[in-house]
Motif scaffolding. Structure first.
Motif, PDB file in Angstrom:
ATOM      1  N   MET A   1      16.452  -4.420  15.748  1.00  0.00           N
ATOM      2  CA  MET A   1      17.944  -4.194  15.471  1.00  0.00           C
ATOM      3  C   MET A   1      18.721  -5.654  15.169  1.00  0.00           C
ATOM      4  SD  MET A   1      19.869  -2.167  18.293  1.00  0.00           S
ATOM      5  CE  MET A   1      18.870  -1.522  19.722  1.00  0.00           C
ATOM      6  N   ARG A   2      18.049  -6.577  15.606  1.00  0.00           N
ATOM      7  CA  ARG A   2      18.715  -7.819  15.212  1.00  0.00           C
ATOM      8  C   ARG A   2      18.341  -8.175  13.904  1.00  0.00           C
ATOM      9  NH1 ARG A   2      16.575  -9.706  20.603  1.00  0.00           N
ATOM     10  NH2 ARG A   2      18.269  -9.300  22.197  1.00  0.00           N
ATOM     11  N   ALA A   3      17.053  -7.930  13.475  1.00  0.00           N
ATOM     12  CA  ALA A   3      16.506  -8.149  12.312  1.00  0.00           C
ATOM     13  C   ALA A   3      17.196  -7.339  10.997  1.00  0.00           C
ATOM     14  CB  ALA A   3      15.186  -8.248  12.083  1.00  0.00           C
ATOM     15  N   GLY A   4      17.547  -6.245  11.378  1.00  0.00           N
ATOM     16  CA  GLY A   4      17.912  -5.061  10.412  1.00  0.00           C
ATOM     17  C   GLY A   4      17.153  -4.470   9.856  1.00  0.00           C
ATOM     18  N   ASP A   5      15.938  -4.242  10.375  1.00  0.00           N
ATOM     19  CA  ASP A   5      14.490  -3.716   9.845  1.00  0.00           C
ATOM     20  C   ASP A   5      14.709  -2.265  10.316  1.00  0.00           C
ATOM     21  OD1 ASP A   5      12.148  -2.801   8.936  1.00  0.00           O
ATOM     22  OD2 ASP A   5      11.107  -4.130  10.145  1.00  0.00           O
ATOM     23  N   LYS A   6      15.418  -1.327   9.384  1.00  0.00           N
ATOM     24  CA  LYS A   6      15.659   0.024   9.617  1.00  0.00           C
ATOM     25  C   LYS A   6      14.504   0.924   9.830  1.00  0.00           C
ATOM     26  CE  LYS A   6      20.158  -0.255   7.843  1.00  0.00           C
ATOM     27  NZ  LYS A   6      21.440   0.211   7.007  1.00  0.00           N
ATOM     28  N   GLY A   7      13.457   0.754   9.096  1.00  0.00           N
ATOM     29  CA  GLY A   7      12.224   1.436   9.127  1.00  0.00           C
ATOM     30  C   GLY A   7      11.563   1.103  10.389  1.00  0.00           C
ATOM     31  N   ARG A   8      11.454   0.020  10.829  1.00  0.00           N
ATOM     32  CA  ARG A   8      10.758  -0.293  12.113  1.00  0.00           C
ATOM     33  C   ARG A   8      11.595   0.281  13.218  1.00  0.00           C
ATOM     34  NH1 ARG A   8       6.767  -3.309  13.561  1.00  0.00           N
ATOM     35  NH2 ARG A   8       6.550  -4.295  15.586  1.00  0.00           N
ATOM     36  N   LEU A   9      12.826   0.297  13.146  1.00  0.00           N
ATOM     37  CA  LEU A   9      13.755   0.580  14.343  1.00  0.00           C
ATOM     38  C   LEU A   9      13.553   1.969  14.392  1.00  0.00           C
ATOM     39  CD1 LEU A   9      15.992  -0.168  16.218  1.00  0.00           C
ATOM     40  CD2 LEU A   9      17.592   0.072  14.266  1.00  0.00           C
ATOM     41  N   LYS A  10      13.498   2.990  13.276  1.00  0.00           N
ATOM     42  CA  LYS A  10      13.514   4.199  13.393  1.00  0.00           C
ATOM     43  C   LYS A  10      12.220   4.437  14.042  1.00  0.00           C
ATOM     44  CE  LYS A  10      12.519   7.899  10.396  1.00  0.00           C
ATOM     45  NZ  LYS A  10      11.726   7.806   9.275  1.00  0.00           N
ATOM     46  N   THR A  11      11.190   4.259  13.610  1.00  0.00           N
ATOM     47  CA  THR A  11       9.754   4.328  14.174  1.00  0.00           C
ATOM     48  C   THR A  11       9.691   4.011  15.773  1.00  0.00           C
ATOM     49  OG1 THR A  11       9.061   4.153  11.923  1.00  0.00           O
ATOM     50  CG2 THR A  11       7.390   4.175  13.915  1.00  0.00           C
ATOM     51  N   LEU A  12      10.412   2.941  16.114  1.00  0.00           N
ATOM     52  CA  LEU A  12      10.111   2.451  17.401  1.00  0.00           C
ATOM     53  C   LEU A  12      11.063   3.268  18.233  1.00  0.00           C
ATOM     54  CD1 LEU A  12       9.840  -1.551  17.053  1.00  0.00           C
ATOM     55  CD2 LEU A  12       7.955   0.263  17.506  1.00  0.00           C
ATOM     56  N   ARG A  13      12.348   3.516  17.911  1.00  0.00           N
ATOM     57  CA  ARG A  13      12.952   4.601  18.616  1.00  0.00           C
ATOM     58  C   ARG A  13      12.502   5.917  18.744  1.00  0.00           C
ATOM     59  NH1 ARG A  13      19.084   3.260  15.960  1.00  0.00           N
ATOM     60  NH2 ARG A  13      19.559   1.334  17.601  1.00  0.00           N
ATOM     61  N   MET A  14      11.667   6.481  17.707  1.00  0.00           N
ATOM     62  CA  MET A  14      10.955   7.755  18.130  1.00  0.00           C
ATOM     63  C   MET A  14      10.066   7.649  19.030  1.00  0.00           C
ATOM     64  SD  MET A  14      10.401   9.524  14.400  1.00  0.00           S
ATOM     65  CE  MET A  14       9.856   8.121  13.404  1.00  0.00           C
ATOM     66  N   ALA A  15       9.456   6.306  19.048  1.00  0.00           N
ATOM     67  CA  ALA A  15       8.133   6.076  20.174  1.00  0.00           C
ATOM     68  C   ALA A  15       8.923   5.995  21.618  1.00  0.00           C
ATOM     69  CB  ALA A  15       7.618   4.856  19.856  1.00  0.00           C
ATOM     70  N   THR A  16      10.021   5.264  21.787  1.00  0.00           N
ATOM     71  CA  THR A  16      10.641   5.319  22.929  1.00  0.00           C
ATOM     72  C   THR A  16      11.051   6.491  23.468  1.00  0.00           C
ATOM     73  OG1 THR A  16      12.755   4.480  21.983  1.00  0.00           O
ATOM     74  CG2 THR A  16      11.044   2.581  22.720  1.00  0.00           C
ATOM     75  N   ALA A  17      11.674   7.405  22.604  1.00  0.00           N
ATOM     76  CA  ALA A  17      12.252   8.687  22.669  1.00  0.00           C
ATOM     77  C   ALA A  17      11.187   9.656  23.067  1.00  0.00           C
ATOM     78  CB  ALA A  17      12.814   9.604  21.575  1.00  0.00           C
ATOM     79  N   ALA A  18       9.899   9.508  22.704  1.00  0.00           N
ATOM     80  CA  ALA A  18       8.624  10.161  23.134  1.00  0.00           C
ATOM     81  C   ALA A  18       8.320   9.876  24.562  1.00  0.00           C
ATOM     82  CB  ALA A  18       7.755  10.258  22.141  1.00  0.00           C
ATOM     83  N   ILE A  19       8.305   8.539  24.723  1.00  0.00           N
ATOM     84  CA  ILE A  19       7.727   8.051  26.020  1.00  0.00           C
ATOM     85  C   ILE A  19       8.764   8.604  27.134  1.00  0.00           C
ATOM     86  CG2 ILE A  19       7.455   5.802  27.487  1.00  0.00           C
ATOM     87  CD1 ILE A  19       6.627   4.726  24.715  1.00  0.00           C
ATOM     88  N   LYS A  20      10.294   8.478  26.770  1.00  0.00           N
ATOM     89  CA  LYS A  20      11.294   8.677  27.982  1.00  0.00           C
ATOM     90  C   LYS A  20      11.227  10.154  28.068  1.00  0.00           C
ATOM     91  CE  LYS A  20      14.285   4.785  27.252  1.00  0.00           C
ATOM     92  NZ  LYS A  20      15.799   4.502  26.596  1.00  0.00           N
ATOM     93  N   GLN A  21      10.855  11.090  26.995  1.00  0.00           N
ATOM     94  CA  GLN A  21      10.961  12.391  27.156  1.00  0.00           C
ATOM     95  C   GLN A  21       9.842  12.793  28.130  1.00  0.00           C
ATOM     96  OE1 GLN A  21      13.003  14.824  25.773  1.00  0.00           O
ATOM     97  NE2 GLN A  21      12.059  16.041  27.158  1.00  0.00           N
ATOM     98  N   ARG A  22       8.479  12.193  27.925  1.00  0.00           N
ATOM     99  CA  ARG A  22       7.429  12.674  28.763  1.00  0.00           C
ATOM    100  C   ARG A  22       7.908  12.065  30.275  1.00  0.00           C
ATOM    101  NH1 ARG A  22       1.447  11.270  28.527  1.00  0.00           N
ATOM    102  NH2 ARG A  22       0.664  12.273  30.377  1.00  0.00           N
ATOM    103  N   GLU A  23       8.561  11.088  30.300  1.00  0.00           N
ATOM    104  CA  GLU A  23       8.598  10.584  31.910  1.00  0.00           C
ATOM    105  C   GLU A  23       9.751  11.526  32.397  1.00  0.00           C
ATOM    106  OE1 GLU A  23       8.025   5.705  31.660  1.00  0.00           O
ATOM    107  OE2 GLU A  23      10.050   6.446  31.175  1.00  0.00           O
ATOM    108  N   VAL A  24      10.794  11.776  31.784  1.00  0.00           N
ATOM    109  CA  VAL A  24      11.716  12.680  32.287  1.00  0.00           C
ATOM    110  C   VAL A  24      11.168  14.293  32.642  1.00  0.00           C
ATOM    111  CG1 VAL A  24      13.709  14.206  31.538  1.00  0.00           C
ATOM    112  CG2 VAL A  24      13.561  11.808  31.244  1.00  0.00           C
TER     113      VAL A  24
END
Length: 148
Positions: free
Chosen positions: A15-38
Motif C-alpha cells: 500500500m505504501r509503495a503503491g504496488d497495485k498488482g502485489r497489493l491485489k494479490t496479497l489482499r486476495m490471500a489475506t481474504a482467503a485466510i480470513k474466510q477459512r478462519e471465520v
C-alpha cells in the motif's frame, strides 16, 4: 513471525509503495485466510496458511493454462504474475535428490509394497513436502517407484 502476519505486513508495505498488482494479490490471500478462519472458527497456523497459498497457486496455474489454450496470453500473464508473488511465501523448493530420498524413506517406512502402499506413502510425504514440491509430481514419482 508467522506467515499470516508476514503477509499482512507485506500488504501494508505494498500500500505504501503503491504496488497495485502485489497489493491485489496479497489482499486476495489475506481474504482467503480470513474466510477459512471465520468458516472453521479457528486460528490458522503456518501449515494451514501454506495449504491455502498452494491452493491459490494451483488455481492460477490452471487458469493460466486455460487462458493460453484460449489464445488470451494477456490474462495468462496476469495469473502468472500472481503465482510469482504467492510463491515468495512458500519455503525453498526441494531438489530432485532430496525429493527422491524422502520418497524412498517413506516407501521403506510404509511396510507394504506395490500400489497398496500409495496412500500411506502419500500421507507421510504430504506433511514433509507441503509447499516445497508439486504434489502432482510427487504422486507421479511415488506411483512410478511402486510400480517398478
Amino acid at each position: 513471525m508467522s506467515l499470516k502476519v508476514t503477509i499482512q505486513d507485506d500488504v501494508k508495505q505494498a500500500m505504501r509503495a503503491g504496488d497495485k498488482g502485489r497489493l491485489k494479490t496479497l489482499r486476495m490471500a489475506t481474504a482467503a485466510i480470513k474466510q477459512r478462519e471465520v468458516d472453521e472458527r479457528i486460528e490458522l497456523d503456518d501449515a494451514q496458511v501454506l495449504a491455502i497459498l498452494e491452493k491459490m497457486i494451483k488455481q492460477r496455474r490452471e487458469s493460466s493454462e486455460q487462458y493460453r489454450a484460449g489464445q488470451r496470453p494477456e490474462l495468462a500473464e496476469v495469473e502468472e504474475a500472481e503465482i510469482a508473488i504467492l510463491q515468495t511465501y512458500l519455503p525453498e523448493p526441494l531438489g530432485e535428490a532430496e525429493l527422491d530420498a524422502l520418497i524412498d524413506k517413506a516407501i521403506a517406512n510404509a511396510g507394504v509394497t506395490g500400489m497398496a502402499a500409495m496412500g500411506a506413502v502419500m500421507g507421510t510425504l504430504k506433511d514433509q513436502v507441503q509447499g516445497r514440491a508439486d504434489m502432482r509430481e510427487v504422486s507421479a514419482r511415488v506411483r512410478a517407484r511402486l510400480n517398478a
